[in-house]
Design a protein around this motif. Structure first.
Motif, PDB file in Angstrom:
ATOM      1  N   ALA A  41      34.421  -7.990  14.612  1.00 37.34           N
ATOM      2  CA  ALA A  41      35.199  -6.818  14.218  1.00 37.34           C
ATOM      3  C   ALA A  41      35.550  -5.928  15.405  1.00 37.34           C
ATOM      4  N   ARG A  42      34.638  -5.806  16.352  1.00 29.32           N
ATOM      5  CA  ARG A  42      34.799  -4.828  17.433  1.00 29.32           C
ATOM      6  C   ARG A  42      35.100  -5.442  18.790  1.00 29.32           C
ATOM      7  N   GLY A  43      34.865  -6.762  18.931  1.00 32.55           N
ATOM      8  CA  GLY A  43      34.962  -7.360  20.247  1.00 32.55           C
ATOM      9  C   GLY A  43      33.727  -7.029  21.068  1.00 32.55           C
ATOM     10  N   TYR A  44      33.635  -7.637  22.237  1.00 27.83           N
ATOM     11  CA  TYR A  44      32.437  -7.423  23.062  1.00 27.83           C
ATOM     12  C   TYR A  44      32.331  -5.971  23.524  1.00 27.83           C
ATOM     13  N   ASP A  45      33.399  -5.433  24.076  1.00 25.60           N
ATOM     14  CA  ASP A  45      33.351  -4.092  24.634  1.00 25.60           C
ATOM     15  C   ASP A  45      33.145  -3.022  23.562  1.00 25.60           C
ATOM     16  N   MET A  72      37.253 -13.645  19.310  1.00 25.85           N
ATOM     17  CA  MET A  72      36.101 -12.976  19.920  1.00 25.85           C
ATOM     18  C   MET A  72      35.817 -13.529  21.313  1.00 25.85           C
ATOM     19  N   VAL A  73      35.811 -14.854  21.421  1.00 22.48           N
ATOM     20  CA  VAL A  73      35.500 -15.479  22.709  1.00 22.48           C
ATOM     21  C   VAL A  73      36.638 -15.289  23.704  1.00 22.48           C
ATOM     22  N   VAL A  74      37.876 -15.434  23.254  1.00 25.21           N
ATOM     23  CA  VAL A  74      39.022 -15.231  24.144  1.00 25.21           C
ATOM     24  C   VAL A  74      39.033 -13.803  24.671  1.00 25.21           C
ATOM     25  N   GLY A  75      38.689 -12.847  23.796  1.00 23.40           N
ATOM     26  CA  GLY A  75      38.685 -11.450  24.213  1.00 23.40           C
ATOM     27  C   GLY A  75      37.673 -11.158  25.310  1.00 23.40           C
ATOM     28  N   ALA A  76      36.593 -11.941  25.359  1.00 25.14           N
ATOM     29  CA  ALA A  76      35.552 -11.722  26.370  1.00 25.14           C
ATOM     30  C   ALA A  76      35.618 -12.723  27.515  1.00 25.14           C
ATOM     31  N   ALA A  77      36.563 -13.665  27.460  1.00 29.73           N
ATOM     32  CA  ALA A  77      36.578 -14.771  28.429  1.00 29.73           C
ATOM     33  C   ALA A  77      36.845 -14.314  29.852  1.00 29.73           C
ATOM     34  N   GLU A  78      37.639 -13.267  30.025  1.00 33.94           N
ATOM     35  CA  GLU A  78      37.913 -12.800  31.384  1.00 33.94           C
ATOM     36  C   GLU A  78      36.655 -12.203  32.003  1.00 33.94           C
ATOM     37  N   GLN A  79      35.891 -11.483  31.193  1.00 34.13           N
ATOM     38  CA  GLN A  79      34.659 -10.866  31.681  1.00 34.13           C
ATOM     39  C   GLN A  79      33.525 -11.878  31.798  1.00 34.13           C
ATOM     40  N   PHE A  80      33.486 -12.827  30.847  1.00 37.16           N
ATOM     41  CA  PHE A  80      32.423 -13.833  30.818  1.00 37.16           C
ATOM     42  C   PHE A  80      33.029 -15.225  30.658  1.00 37.16           C
ATOM     43  N   PRO A  81      33.642 -15.760  31.706  1.00 36.83           N
ATOM     44  CA  PRO A  81      34.288 -17.073  31.582  1.00 36.83           C
ATOM     45  C   PRO A  81      33.319 -18.183  31.196  1.00 36.83           C
ATOM     46  N   GLU A  82      32.040 -18.010  31.515  1.00 34.39           N
ATOM     47  CA  GLU A  82      31.075 -19.057  31.179  1.00 34.39           C
ATOM     48  C   GLU A  82      30.896 -19.187  29.674  1.00 34.39           C
TER      49      GLU A  82
END
Length: 214
Positions: free
Chosen positions: A31-35, A115-125
């Motif tokens: 719902a909120r994304g990682y950030d 969710m994963v795409v939204g955080a992929a730049e910050q956490f590519p792993e």
């Protein structure tokens, strides 16, 4: 590390409590994304105290990583059973495409992808974790199946099996999934999925199949 974290003992072996936390984290991260998510929000959603949350996960990054690893077990490609299927290649592809697209278009799968795409730049792993368990695993399985059907003469001998596998999955979902990801529409009706997959199989076999085209 805050006082709550420092005062907590090592995590006990309570899989049910850990699962409860992951369920809550999934709701909040989707719902909120990682950030936009916080440990306080996750504790509240999971129905546990912040102290209990920190027993299992020392910070938000570790919790997000654990959630991605947990989600890996439910990727659309993991359930594909291909090499032992004796049916004609057209039938196998059609059934495989239906199962794959139906799973990929489920709202929870779409939410996980976002969710994963939204955080992929910050956490590519983290993106790599999901890719290895989903798309890569599916491509490898389908490529292995294609090798068996080249041997039976159902597919052309010059077929690049890895490229062909990726192309087949893309043909099955590209238009449908793009619309869903961009919130143009919700999950497609079963009839639309069937029509889309049937067309994908026709296009694929026109390029790689050896049977006369209908």
């Amino acid at each position: 590390m805050n006082a709550d974290q420092a005062a907590q003992p090592e995590a006990p072996a309570e899989p049910a409590k850990r699962l409860q936390i992951l369920e809550g984290a999934r709701v909040v991260f989707r719902a909120r994304g990682y950030d936009g998510a916080s440990m306080e929000m996750i504790a509240r959603e999971a129905g546990v105290s912040k102290g209990t949350l920190y027993v299992y996960f020392p910070n938000k990054e570790e919790l997000f990583k654990a959630l991605i690893i947990w989600e890996r077990a439910d990727q659309a490609e993991r359930g594909l059973m291909l090499t032992q299927n004796p049916a004609p290649v057209r039938e196998v592809l059609y059934r495989t495409g239906l199962a794959y697209v139906s799973k990929m278009c489920q709202p929870e799968r779409v939410s996980t992808f976002r969710m994963v795409v939204g955080a992929a730049e910050q956490f590519p792993e983290f993106g790599a974790l999901l890719y290895e368990a989903g798309p890569k695993r599916g491509t490898d399985k389908l490529a292995a199946f294609f090798k068996t059907r080249i041997a039976t003469g159902e597919l052309k001998t010059d077929c690049d099996v890895e490229m062909a596998a990726g192309q087949f999955f893309s043909l099955c979902v590209s238009q449908l999934l793009r619309r869903i990801l961009l919130n143009v529409e919700g999950s497609p009706a079963p009839e639309e999925i069937e029509r889309h997959v049937a067309s994908a199989v026709d296009v694929f076999l026109a390029a790689y199949g050896t049977e006369p085209q209908r």
